[in-house]
Motif scaffolding. Structure first.
Motif, PDB file in Angstrom:
ATOM      1  N   ASN A  56      56.177  25.954  54.201  1.00 17.99           N
ATOM      2  CA  ASN A  56      56.507  25.481  52.864  1.00 17.99           C
ATOM      3  C   ASN A  56      55.327  24.776  52.212  1.00 17.99           C
ATOM      4  O   ASN A  56      55.150  24.867  50.991  1.00 17.99           O
ATOM      5  N   ALA A  57      54.509  24.084  52.997  1.00 22.36           N
ATOM      6  CA  ALA A  57      53.302  23.456  52.438  1.00 22.36           C
ATOM      7  C   ALA A  57      52.353  24.534  51.914  1.00 22.36           C
ATOM      8  O   ALA A  57      51.757  24.382  50.843  1.00 22.36           O
ATOM      9  N   GLU A  58      52.216  25.626  52.646  1.00 21.36           N
ATOM     10  CA  GLU A  58      51.368  26.723  52.186  1.00 21.36           C
ATOM     11  C   GLU A  58      51.927  27.343  50.907  1.00 21.36           C
ATOM     12  O   GLU A  58      51.186  27.597  49.954  1.00 21.36           O
ATOM     13  N   LYS A  97      41.932  27.806  60.633  1.00 16.34           N
ATOM     14  CA  LYS A  97      43.078  26.939  60.354  1.00 16.34           C
ATOM     15  C   LYS A  97      42.656  25.521  60.725  1.00 16.34           C
ATOM     16  O   LYS A  97      42.751  25.112  61.866  1.00 16.34           O
ATOM     17  N   CYS A  98      42.175  24.803  59.742  1.00 12.27           N
ATOM     18  CA  CYS A  98      41.495  23.536  60.003  1.00 12.27           C
ATOM     19  C   CYS A  98      42.387  22.303  59.938  1.00 12.27           C
ATOM     20  O   CYS A  98      41.933  21.207  60.193  1.00 12.27           O
ATOM     21  N   THR A  99      43.631  22.447  59.551  1.00 14.84           N
ATOM     22  CA  THR A  99      44.549  21.306  59.501  1.00 14.84           C
ATOM     23  C   THR A  99      45.657  21.538  60.515  1.00 14.84           C
ATOM     24  O   THR A  99      46.202  22.626  60.609  1.00 14.84           O
ATOM     25  N   GLU A 100      45.991  20.481  61.270  1.00 16.47           N
ATOM     26  CA  GLU A 100      47.048  20.590  62.273  1.00 16.47           C
ATOM     27  C   GLU A 100      48.103  19.525  62.058  1.00 16.47           C
ATOM     28  O   GLU A 100      47.779  18.350  61.887  1.00 16.47           O
ATOM     29  N   LEU A 101      49.353  19.952  62.075  1.00 18.16           N
ATOM     30  CA  LEU A 101      50.501  19.060  62.095  1.00 18.16           C
ATOM     31  C   LEU A 101      50.832  18.836  63.558  1.00 18.16           C
ATOM     32  O   LEU A 101      51.065  19.801  64.297  1.00 18.16           O
ATOM     33  N   VAL A 102      50.807  17.579  64.007  1.00 13.20           N
ATOM     34  CA  VAL A 102      50.904  17.272  65.435  1.00 13.20           C
ATOM     35  C   VAL A 102      52.138  16.414  65.711  1.00 13.20           C
ATOM     36  O   VAL A 102      52.319  15.356  65.094  1.00 13.20           O
ATOM     37  N   PHE A 103      52.975  16.866  66.647  1.00  9.34           N
ATOM     38  CA  PHE A 103      54.150  16.123  67.087  1.00  9.34           C
ATOM     39  C   PHE A 103      53.901  15.642  68.509  1.00  9.34           C
ATOM     40  O   PHE A 103      53.523  16.433  69.374  1.00  9.34           O
ATOM     41  N   LEU A 104      54.135  14.357  68.761  1.00  6.89           N
ATOM     42  CA  LEU A 104      54.079  13.801  70.110  1.00  6.89           C
ATOM     43  C   LEU A 104      55.526  13.589  70.560  1.00  6.89           C
ATOM     44  O   LEU A 104      56.265  12.818  69.948  1.00  6.89           O
ATOM     45  N   VAL A 105      55.929  14.309  71.621  1.00 10.24           N
ATOM     46  CA  VAL A 105      57.324  14.359  72.032  1.00 10.24           C
ATOM     47  C   VAL A 105      57.474  13.929  73.484  1.00 10.24           C
ATOM     48  O   VAL A 105      56.695  14.340  74.349  1.00 10.24           O
ATOM     49  N   PHE A 116      50.880  22.605  64.959  1.00  8.60           N
ATOM     50  CA  PHE A 116      51.102  23.701  64.023  1.00  8.60           C
ATOM     51  C   PHE A 116      49.926  23.721  63.057  1.00  8.60           C
ATOM     52  O   PHE A 116      49.667  22.738  62.372  1.00  8.60           O
ATOM     53  N   SER A 117      49.198  24.831  63.014  1.00  6.45           N
ATOM     54  CA  SER A 117      47.955  24.923  62.255  1.00  6.45           C
ATOM     55  C   SER A 117      48.157  25.603  60.906  1.00  6.45           C
ATOM     56  O   SER A 117      49.031  26.452  60.749  1.00  6.45           O
ATOM     57  N   THR A 118      47.298  25.207  59.952  1.00  9.20           N
ATOM     58  CA  THR A 118      47.330  25.799  58.625  1.00  9.20           C
ATOM     59  C   THR A 118      45.951  25.705  57.970  1.00  9.20           C
ATOM     60  O   THR A 118      45.133  24.871  58.363  1.00  9.20           O
ATOM     61  N   ASN A 119      45.723  26.541  56.976  1.00  3.48           N
ATOM     62  CA  ASN A 119      44.486  26.486  56.182  1.00  3.48           C
ATOM     63  C   ASN A 119      44.585  25.482  55.048  1.00  3.48           C
ATOM     64  O   ASN A 119      43.590  25.143  54.429  1.00  3.48           O
ATOM     65  N   VAL A 120      45.791  25.045  54.749  1.00  3.80           N
ATOM     66  CA  VAL A 120      46.032  24.166  53.609  1.00  3.80           C
ATOM     67  C   VAL A 120      45.764  22.710  53.993  1.00  3.80           C
ATOM     68  O   VAL A 120      46.091  22.280  55.089  1.00  3.80           O
ATOM     69  N   ASP A 121      45.171  21.961  53.071  1.00  4.30           N
ATOM     70  CA  ASP A 121      44.917  20.531  53.256  1.00  4.30           C
ATOM     71  C   ASP A 121      46.233  19.778  53.054  1.00  4.30           C
ATOM     72  O   ASP A 121      46.699  19.617  51.939  1.00  4.30           O
TER      73      ASP A 121
END
Length: 163
Positions: A56-58, A97-105, A116-121
């Motif tokens: 959705n961010a993309e 894919k230079c941005t990562e959304l990181v969850f610590l679980v 989870f990687s993405t090209n979007v800032d």
């Protein structure tokens, strides 16, 4: 007569012991299976949330400002942190894919990291330009219903939380 009562009591004890001998391992197997499947469910929920946030961010980014989407998600127990990290020098590492959304679980074996990687800032309100990272506030990853607002800005996507 006393001998037959003693024999009946002894047979009863042997049957009860045999039943316990069979039941205890079965109870243990059921318990360990439910614990394992509970961890699998949490991982599946977080994977769905991570993919939904990134996708959705993309979408919002490519629709451009002032596009906005709100995602409602029931955060499971065990999430210790959610952060967004960017490569400091993407041209040097040649990342796509230079941005990562990181969850610590928290998991049975210890803490696990799901990325989870993405090209979007992607950023949050706590974006630090020096480290190119953002951290969600603790209410974003506490257990319960969360509302993630994904909004396109001029050169990035801002993710905020409520609820």
């Amino acid at each position: 007569r006393l001998s037959s009562k003693a024999q009946a009591a002894m047979e009863y004890l042997m049957i009860a012991g045999f039943v316990m001998l069979i039941m205890l391992p079965l109870v243990y197997l059921v318990y360990s299976y439910t614990q394992e499947s509970g961890a699998d469910i949490v991982n599946a929920q977080i994977t769905k949330l991570g993919r939904d946030l990134v996708n959705n961010a993309e979408s919002v980014y490519y629709f451009s400002s002032p596009s906005k989407i709100t995602l409602d998600f029931n955060m499971p127990r065990g999430v210790h942190n959610i952060s967004i990290q960017q490569q400091l020098k993407p041209e040097e590492v040649g990342c796509k894919k230079c941005t990562e959304l990181v969850f610590l679980v928290q998991q049975k074996e210890g803490k696990a990291v799901l990325t989870f990687s993405t090209n979007v800032d992607i950023r949050t309100e706590t974006y630090d330009p020096a480290t190119k990272s953002s951290v969600f506030n603790s209410t974003a990853f506490s257990e319960g219903l969360k509302h993630f607002n994904i909004q396109a800005k001029k050169d990035h996507v801002l993710i905020t939380t409520g609820g």
